[in-house]
Design a protein around this motif. Sequence first.
Motif, short mmCIF file in Angstrom:
data_model
loop_
_atom_site.label_atom_id
_atom_site.label_comp_id
_atom_site.label_asym_id
_atom_site.label_seq_id
_atom_site.Cartn_x
_atom_site.Cartn_y
_atom_site.Cartn_z
N TRP A 73 0.80 -1.22 0.00
CA TRP A 73 0.00 0.00 0.00
C TRP A 73 0.84 1.27 0.00
CZ3 TRP A 73 -5.23 -0.75 -0.30
CH2 TRP A 73 -5.71 -2.02 0.03
N THR A 74 2.15 1.18 -0.05
CA THR A 74 3.01 2.34 0.21
C THR A 74 3.38 3.16 -1.02
OG1 THR A 74 5.01 1.00 0.03
CG2 THR A 74 4.05 1.24 2.23
N ASP A 75 2.80 2.90 -2.18
CA ASP A 75 3.15 3.64 -3.40
C ASP A 75 2.38 4.96 -3.45
OD1 ASP A 75 3.58 4.61 -5.98
OD2 ASP A 75 3.53 2.62 -6.87
N TRP A 76 3.10 6.06 -3.25
CA TRP A 76 2.48 7.39 -3.26
C TRP A 76 1.84 7.68 -4.62
CZ3 TRP A 76 1.01 11.01 0.06
CH2 TRP A 76 0.78 12.30 -0.39
N GLY A 77 2.44 7.19 -5.68
CA GLY A 77 1.91 7.42 -7.02
C GLY A 77 0.55 6.78 -7.24
N LEU A 78 0.25 5.71 -6.54
CA LEU A 78 -1.05 5.04 -6.66
C LEU A 78 -2.07 5.58 -5.66
CD1 LEU A 78 -0.01 1.29 -7.06
CD2 LEU A 78 -0.93 2.80 -8.82
N ALA A 79 -1.62 6.28 -4.65
CA ALA A 79 -2.51 6.75 -3.58
C ALA A 79 -3.57 7.71 -4.12
CB ALA A 79 -1.70 7.44 -2.49
N ALA A 80 -4.72 7.69 -3.49
CA ALA A 80 -5.83 8.58 -3.86
C ALA A 80 -5.89 9.74 -2.87
CB ALA A 80 -7.14 7.81 -3.84
N ASN A 81 -6.52 10.82 -3.27
CA ASN A 81 -6.74 11.99 -2.41
C ASN A 81 -5.43 12.52 -1.82
OD1 ASN A 81 -9.56 11.55 -2.79
ND2 ASN A 81 -9.48 10.01 -1.18
N ARG A 82 -4.38 12.55 -2.62
CA ARG A 82 -3.07 12.99 -2.13
C ARG A 82 -3.06 14.49 -1.90
NH1 ARG A 82 0.49 10.64 -6.90
NH2 ARG A 82 -1.04 11.94 -7.91
N SER A 83 -2.46 14.90 -0.79
CA SER A 83 -2.31 16.33 -0.52
C SER A 83 -1.16 16.56 0.45
CB SER A 83 -3.60 16.92 0.03
OG SER A 83 -3.86 16.39 1.32
N TYR A 84 -0.70 17.78 0.47
CA TYR A 84 0.33 18.21 1.41
C TYR A 84 -0.20 19.41 2.18
CZ TYR A 84 3.65 15.77 -1.67
OH TYR A 84 4.31 14.84 -2.42
N SER A 85 0.19 19.51 3.42
CA SER A 85 -0.02 20.76 4.16
C SER A 85 1.38 21.20 4.59
CB SER A 85 -0.95 20.56 5.35
OG SER A 85 -0.43 19.58 6.22
N CYS A 86 1.76 22.38 4.13
CA CYS A 86 3.12 22.88 4.38
C CYS A 86 3.07 24.23 5.08
CB CYS A 86 3.88 23.02 3.07
SG CYS A 86 4.12 21.47 2.17
N ARG A 87 4.07 24.48 5.86
CA ARG A 87 4.25 25.79 6.50
C ARG A 87 5.75 26.03 6.64
NH1 ARG A 87 4.98 24.84 12.25
NH2 ARG A 87 4.71 22.64 12.65
N LYS A 88 6.10 27.27 6.83
CA LYS A 88 7.51 27.60 7.00
C LYS A 88 7.71 28.15 8.40
CE LYS A 88 11.32 29.79 4.59
NZ LYS A 88 11.72 30.59 3.42
N LYS A 89 8.69 27.58 9.11
CA LYS A 89 8.96 28.00 10.48
C LYS A 89 10.47 28.00 10.69
CE LYS A 89 7.85 26.83 15.24
NZ LYS A 89 7.15 25.90 16.13
N ASN A 90 10.97 29.11 11.17
CA ASN A 90 12.40 29.27 11.44
C ASN A 90 13.26 28.95 10.21
OD1 ASN A 90 11.79 29.95 14.11
ND2 ASN A 90 11.89 27.81 14.77
N GLY A 91 12.80 29.36 9.03
CA GLY A 91 13.56 29.18 7.81
C GLY A 91 13.47 27.80 7.19
N ALA B 111 2.32 14.87 4.50
CA ALA B 111 1.65 14.22 3.36
C ALA B 111 0.45 13.43 3.89
CB ALA B 111 2.61 13.29 2.65
N VAL B 112 -0.66 13.57 3.20
CA VAL B 112 -1.90 12.89 3.56
C VAL B 112 -2.46 12.24 2.31
CG1 VAL B 112 -4.23 13.15 4.51
CG2 VAL B 112 -2.37 14.60 5.34
N ALA B 113 -2.85 10.98 2.39
CA ALA B 113 -3.41 10.28 1.23
C ALA B 113 -4.11 9.00 1.66
CB ALA B 113 -2.33 9.95 0.22
N THR B 114 -4.95 8.49 0.78
CA THR B 114 -5.55 7.18 0.95
C THR B 114 -4.69 6.16 0.22
OG1 THR B 114 -7.75 8.16 0.99
CG2 THR B 114 -7.63 5.80 0.57
N PRO B 115 -4.11 5.20 0.92
CA PRO B 115 -3.27 4.21 0.26
C PRO B 115 -4.05 3.35 -0.72
CG PRO B 115 -3.00 4.12 2.65
CD PRO B 115 -4.17 4.99 2.36
#
Length: 103
Positions: A72-90, A96-100
Amino acid sequence: MTSTTTKLAAAAALAAAALALNTVSASAKTCWPYGTIAGNEGTAYKIANAKQNARIKWRIRVRGSATAGMGWTDWGLAANRSYSCRKKNGRHRCRAVATPCKA
């Protein structure tokens, strides 16, 4: 037929076959029925590296799940893939969030 026409016809047939193959493989994947999995944060100075680290942490979380595993670990096959990113201290911090899914 001329040589150019023959080459174009062959290219069109190859493209149609590739599309058909891609459609079959896309419909053959099975997604994990228990929802999405969020990995731990990946951090780096460049956002692309932070996202890559987040995908690695997502794979680790999927592999360690009680009901999922290596298949189940293939990111390329995962559904509903998304990232939540922020910048802190440079540094960029991404999760990463997805349905395997597996083929």
